[in-house]
Design a protein around this motif. Structure first.
Motif, short mmCIF file in Angstrom:
data_model
loop_
_atom_site.label_atom_id
_atom_site.label_comp_id
_atom_site.label_asym_id
_atom_site.label_seq_id
_atom_site.Cartn_x
_atom_site.Cartn_y
_atom_site.Cartn_z
N GLU C 61 -0.08 54.38 11.24
CA GLU C 61 0.97 55.24 10.74
C GLU C 61 0.42 56.44 9.98
N ALA C 68 9.63 58.58 5.03
CA ALA C 68 9.00 57.29 5.34
C ALA C 68 7.84 57.54 6.30
N PRO C 69 6.77 56.76 6.19
CA PRO C 69 5.66 56.94 7.12
C PRO C 69 6.11 56.69 8.56
N VAL C 70 5.53 57.42 9.48
CA VAL C 70 5.87 57.28 10.90
C VAL C 70 4.82 56.43 11.60
N VAL C 71 5.28 55.39 12.25
CA VAL C 71 4.37 54.57 13.05
C VAL C 71 4.23 55.25 14.41
N PHE C 72 3.03 55.58 14.82
CA PHE C 72 2.87 56.24 16.13
C PHE C 72 2.28 55.31 17.17
N GLU C 73 1.74 54.18 16.75
CA GLU C 73 1.25 53.23 17.74
C GLU C 73 1.11 51.88 17.09
N THR C 74 1.32 50.83 17.87
CA THR C 74 1.00 49.50 17.37
C THR C 74 -0.03 48.89 18.31
#
Lengths: 386, 299, 152
Positions: C61, C68-74
Motif C-alpha cells: 500500500e 486512507a492508504p491505497v492497496v495496489f496489490e496483494t
C-alpha cells in the motif's frame, strides 16, 4: 416474380413494342421505373413513355468524373449505370420499422403497413441483377429476414438490359457479373442499332416474363439478330474501363490488415461515404427515434448508414474505427473479402460506381492491385514490418 | 462466421425466389413485444437489474450468454445481455449500466414501466460441451452479468462438471456486482471463487490486483478445461493469453464480444468484427477464431 | 538451517533450483511470522531483506496525506514480496502490511548480494527467477492503469 425458368425463345420487338411493354406493365399494376435524365445524370424514376428514356445520351465515366454526352444515334440504353441503383427501391434510404404509442405505461407497438408496391424495373444491368441477388442473400438468406425487402423483391418484375458498351469505370467481367444478364430476370433486352434498324432482342427468363410478352408485337429472332446481340455483348466485354484481379483476393485482404497502403489511401479519402451510398450492395443502416412533442407517439426510422461515419462503430465511450485508414480498410475488406464469409460471394459486382462517384477518385481496383503488388514484393523492412 | 450454407446458396447467380417468398411471409424480427418491469434492483451506483415480464404470454427460452434488444418508448433501443431468468422463470433479468441515453432511461425505470423487448439473440456459452470437463469463468466488471446465467447453470448441475473456478475482477470493492450472490457461491465448497479489485483501502481483506494472475492460482486441468471469459476487451485479450499460457486450448476459450449492435439480426452491418457479425455469430465467440482479429487495432 | 532449506525447497520460487544453490540462499535465510496488521516493511526503509511467502496475504500500500492508504496489490502464498533489495540504493517504495497472519522466510539482502557477486552462476539464477516476476507485475500494473472495468 423472377422465376429461374429456362430462357424462352428469343423474339425481336421494335421501339413501339417497348412502349407496349411499358403499357402492359402499368396495366398489370406495376409501378414502372426506368432510366431518365435528371440534373445532368441518369437516374431511375417513374416512366410511362419510351420518350422519357435517355434517347441519344451516353455517360463518360472515370475516377471522380461523370458527364453526360450526346450520342450520334438514338439508342435508348446507350449508357451504363448512374449514381443510383435499384437498391433505393428494394431497400429504401428511409423506412419506418415500427411506431409506438405510449400513454402512462401503456405501450402499443404498431407494425408498418405491409408494402404492397409492385415495382417493374426496366433497364436493369447484369451487374445490378447480381447486386440484387447479393442483397437477396443479405436480407432474405438468414434466419431473420427483412420482411419489407422480401415483399418488395418478391413482387418486383425485372426487365434486364444487356450492355452493348462498357463505361470507363466498369469491371463486371472481372467480377463475373456481366455484361450479359444470364438469369435473375423476367425479361432481358439487348438493344440493337444497325443497318437492320433499331430493335430489341427480348428473352424471357420466367413464366411471368413469357406471359408479359403475349400482347406485344414481336417477331421471332433470326440468326442475324442473335449474332448481333452476341456481338453487342462481346463489344461491351472487350471495353471494360477497369479490371480487378480477384484471384485469392479474400485472403489478400485478410492478411494485409496492417499494410502501409491504408495510410496512403487515408491521405486522400474524405470519409464522405459516397462509395457506400452509390454501391448497389452496401446495406448498412442506422436507426433514429422520432417522437411527437407530447412524447405520446414515437417512430423507429431506419436510414442508410455508412461504415465511413464515426458513429458506425460507436461503442459507449468511443468509436472502434477512429481513423480514416481503418474505415477505408473496413469498407474494402468487407466488400472484397469478409463478404465471402458472411454471404458466400464477393460484395462487389464491378459496376464502378464507387470509383466514379468518389470525389477524390479513389479506385477500388487500383487499391486492390496496390495491396497485391506491395504484398508480393519481397522487400520488407529490416524489422520484419512491411 | 458459419456461412457454409450461405455459400451453398450461390448468391449472385440465380435468385432464390422460394426463399424470398418465405422471407416475405415470415414474422417481422424488428417488432418488439411489450414487457413490464416487475422489479428494479439497484446493484451499484449506476447499475440496475430489471426483471422484465411479458405483458401477456410467456417469455421465450434463452441460452446463457444471449442478449435482448430493449426499447424504451421515444428514447431508443439497445442490446443488453441477459443476466438471468427471473425466479419463477416467467421473465428475463437484465443488468443495465447507465452509459448512454437508452441505458440511462432503462436504468431509471420503476416497477410497472413498459419496455419493448426483441430477442433473445446471439450465441450462448458452451455449457453442454463443457460437461465432464473443468470450467474456469473469468469475469471483469459488468462482464459478470452475461456470465451469471452460465454460473447458475453450472452450479445447478454441479455434478456434471469437473472443477469449477470463478475468477472475478472489479475496479473497487464498492463496484463488485452481485455481491450477495458471490458470497453464496463462495460459501459453497464445490466451487473456487476468487475475487480481486484494482484498488482498495485497508478495510478490504481480499485480493488486490488484476484478474489475469488469478488464472495461475486457480486449480484446473488445462487440457480438460473450458474457459468462459467476459469483460472489457483488453481484459479478455490478456485473460485469453494467460489461459493459453496455462495450457488451455484456444478452441476451448470463449469470449463474449461487444460491438455496436443495432439490429441484432445481422442486417444493419454495425457490429462487424472482421468477417463476423457479433450479433449473430457472437456475442460468445471461440478464441481460436478471433485471436488474430483481437490483435488488429480498429478492426 | 536444514529446516529453512526444506521450506525454500517447497516454494514455487525455488522450483527446479539445484540443491547447492538453494543451500547458499538458505544460508542467508531466517523465519518470520507477522500478525495481521503488522508491517513487513515501510516505505523509505532500508531494503535489506526480501520475503518468501509461505502462508497468508500481504497488502502492498501507498499512504497519502489526509486519505486512507491505497492497496495496489496483494500477494499470497507461493509469491515473493520485495524487489528493491536488488536495486541501489536499496530502499522500499511502499508499505507491506500483513493482511492476515503471515508466515514467511526472509532472505538477508546484503548476504545474498554478496553471494551473488561472488558466484555469478547464483546471481544469474536469481535474476532468471526475479525478472519474470517483475515483468508480470509491471504488466499487471499496466492493466490497472487502464482502469478498464469502467467500460463494461
Amino acid at each position: 416474380m423472377t422465376q429461374p425458368a429456362g430462357p424462352g425463345k428469343a423474339a425481336v420487338i421494335a421501339r413501339a413494342g417497348l412502349q407496349q411493354l411499358l403499357d402492359a406493365l402499368g396495366a398489370a399494376g406495376y409501378e414502372v421505373l426506368g432510366p431518365a435524365v435528371r440534373d445532368g445524370a441518369i437516374v431511375y424514376d417513374r416512366i410511362a413513355k419510351v420518350d422519357e428514356l435517355p434517347a441519344g445520351w451516353t455517360d463518360r465515366q472515370d475516377a471522380g468524373r461523370y458527364r453526360l454526352e450526346r450520342r450520334g444515334d438514338q439508342a435508348l440504353f446507350g449508357f451504363v449505370v448512374g449514381p443510383q441503383s435499384w437498391k433505393r427501391f428494394l431497400h429504401p434510404p428511409v423506412e419506418t420499422l415500427w411506431s409506438t404509442r405510449q400513454e402512462g405505461e401503456r405501450m402499443e407497438v404498431t407494425a408498418p403497413q405491409p408494402d404492397a408496391t409492385r415495382y417493374a424495373f426496366v433497364g436493369v444491368r447484369a451487374c445490378e441483377i447480381r447486386a440484387i441477388a447479393i442483397q437477396d442473400q443479405v436480407f432474405c438468406g438468414g434466419p431473420f429476414p427483412d420482411v419489407g425487402y422480401a415483399a418488395r423483391r418478391h413482387n418486383a418484375f425485372i426487365v434486364a438490359v444487356n450492355c452493348g458498351e462498357a463505361g470507363g469505370t466498369c469491371f463486371c467481367v472481372s467480377m463475373g457479373s456481366g455484361p450479359q444478364a444470364t438469369a435473375g430476370f423476367d425479361l432481358a433486352l439487348t438493344e440493337l442499332l444497325d443497318d437492320a434498324g433499331h430493335r430489341f432482342l427480348v428473352e424471357a427468363g420466367s413464366a411471368a416474363g413469357t406471359a408479359m410478352l403475349q400482347g406485344i408485337d414481336r417477331r421471332a429472332a433470326t440468326d442475324a439478330d442473335l449474332a448481333a446481340a452476341r456481338a453487342a455483348v462481346a463489344r461491351a466485354a472487350g471495353q471494360m474501363g477497369r479490371t480487378m484481379d480477384t484471384d485469392g483476393i479474400r485472403e489478400l485482404l485478410q492478411r494485409n490488415a496492417e499494410h502501409p497502403r491504408w495510410d496512403q489511401v487515408a491521405e486522400r479519402c474524405l470519409s464522405c461515404g459516397n462509395c457506400t451510398m452509390v454501391c448497389p450492395t452496401c446495406f448498412c443502416t442506422t436507426v433514429e427515434d422520432h417522437s411527437d412533442l407530447a412524447g405520446t407517439s414515437a417512430e423507429r426510422v431506419r436510414k442508410w448508414d455508412s461504415c465511413f461515419t464515426l458513429e458506425h462503430s460507436y461503442l459507449h465511450g468511443g468509436s472502434v474505427r477512429q481513423s480514416t485508414r481503418s474505415r477505408y480498410r473496413q469498407w474494402i475488406t468487407h466488400k472484397l473479402s469478409s463478404w465471402f464469409d458472411q454471404f458466400g460471394s464477393s460484395g462487389c459486382v464491378g459496376c464502378g460506381r464507387c470509383i466514379t462517384w468518389c470525389p477524390v477518385g479513389i479506385d477500388i481496383t487500383e487499391e486492390a492491385a496496390a495491396l497485391r503488388t506491395a504484398a508480393a514484393a519481397p522487400n520488407r523492412g529490416q524489422d520484419g514490418t512491411p | 462466421m458459419e456461412t457454409a450454407e450461405a455459400a451453398a446458396a450461390a448468391p449472385g447467380q440465380i435468385a432464390d425466389m422460394a426463399r424470398i417468398a418465405a422471407a416475405a411471409a415470415a414474422a417481422d424480427p424488428f417488432l418488439p413485444r411489450v414487457y413490464r418491469v416487475r422489479q428494479a434492483r439497484r446493484e451499484l451506483g449506476d447499475t440496475v437489474t430489471l426483471e422484465l415480464q411479458p405483458e401477456s404470454g410467456a417469455a421465450p427460452a434463452f441460452a446463457p450468454g444471449q442478449f435482448n434488444m430493449l426499447y424504451r418508448h421515444g428514447v431508443g433501443e439497445t442490446a443488453i445481455s441477459i443476466s438471468g431468468a427471473s425466479e419463477d422463470g416467467a421473465g428475463f433479468l437484465h443488468t443495465v449500466r447507465k452509459v448512454g441515453a437508452v441505458s440511462a432511461a432503462l436504468a431509471g425505470l420503476e416497477p410497472g414501466a413498459a419496455v419493448g423487448v426483441r430477442g433473445p439473440f446471439g450465441s450462448g456459452w458452451p455449457l453442454a460441451a463443457a460437461e465432464g470437463a473443468d470450467v474456469v469463468v473469468v469475469a471483469g466488471g459488468l462482464g459478470l452479468a452475461p456470465l451469471r446465467p452460465a454460473i447458475r447453470h453450472l452450479l445447478a448441475r454441479r455434478e456434471r462438471y469437473g472443477r469449477v473456478a470463478i475468477l472475478f475482477g472489479a475496479r473497487h470493492p464498492r463496484e463488485l456486482l452481485f455481491r450477495q450472490e458471490l458470497e453464496r457461491w463462495r460459501a459453497r465448497l464445490d466451487v473456487d471463487v476468487m475475487v480481486t479489485v484494482d484498488h482498495a483501502d485497508a478495510s478490504w481483506h481480499g485480493s488486490v490486483g488484476v484478474v489475469t494472475p488469478l488464472i495461475r492460482r486457480a486449480a484446473f486441468d488445462p487440457h480438460e478445461t473450458h474457459a468462459l471469459v467476459c469483460g472489457p476487451e483488453v481484459m479478455m485479450r490478456f485473460a485469453a493469453g494467460a489461459l493459453c499460457d496455462a495450457g488451455v486450448p484456444q478452441s476451448r476459450i470463449h469470449l463474449s464480444m461487444e460491438r455496436n449492435m443495432k439490429c441484432a439480426i445481422g442486417l444493419c452491418g454495425h457490429c462487424q468484427f472482421g468477417p463476423a457479425f457479433v450479433c449473430k455469430d457472437g456475442p460468445v465467440m471461440r478464441y481460436d477464431r478471433i485471436a488474430g482479429l483481437l490483435a488488429v487495432r480498429e478492426i | 538451517m536444514e529446516r529453512l532449506d526444506d521450506l525454500l525447497a517447497g516454494h514455487p520460487f525455488f522450483a527446479g533450483m539445484s540443491p547447492e544453490l538453494r543451500a547458499l540462499i538458505a544460508g542467508c535465510a531466517r523465519n518470520h511470522r507477522f500478525d495481521a496488521g503488522q508491517y513487513l516493511f515501510r516505505e523509505s526503509g532500508s531494503a535489506d531483506e526480501f520475503f518468501v511467502l509461505r502462508h497468508g496475504r500481504v497488502a502492498l500500500e501507498l499512504a497519502q496525506p489526509g486519505r486512507a492508504p491505497v492497496v495496489f496489490e496483494t500477494l499470497g502464498e507461493g509469491e515473493i514480496v520485495g524487489a528493491s533489495w536488488l536495486v541501489p540504493p536499496y530502499r522500499w517504495n511502499y508499505d507491506a502490511r500483513a493482511a492476515t497472519l503471515v508466515r514467511a522466510v526472509g532472505i538477508d539482502a546484503a548476504c545474498l548480494r554478496g553471494k551473488c557477486e561472488a558466484d555469478h552462476h547464483l546471481g544469474y539464477e536469481m535474476m532468471k527467477r526475479f525478472v519474470p516476476i517483475l515483468v508480470q507485475r509491471l504488466h499487471a500494473t499496466q492493466l490497472q492503469i487502464l482502469d478498464i472495468y469502467g467500460n463494461r
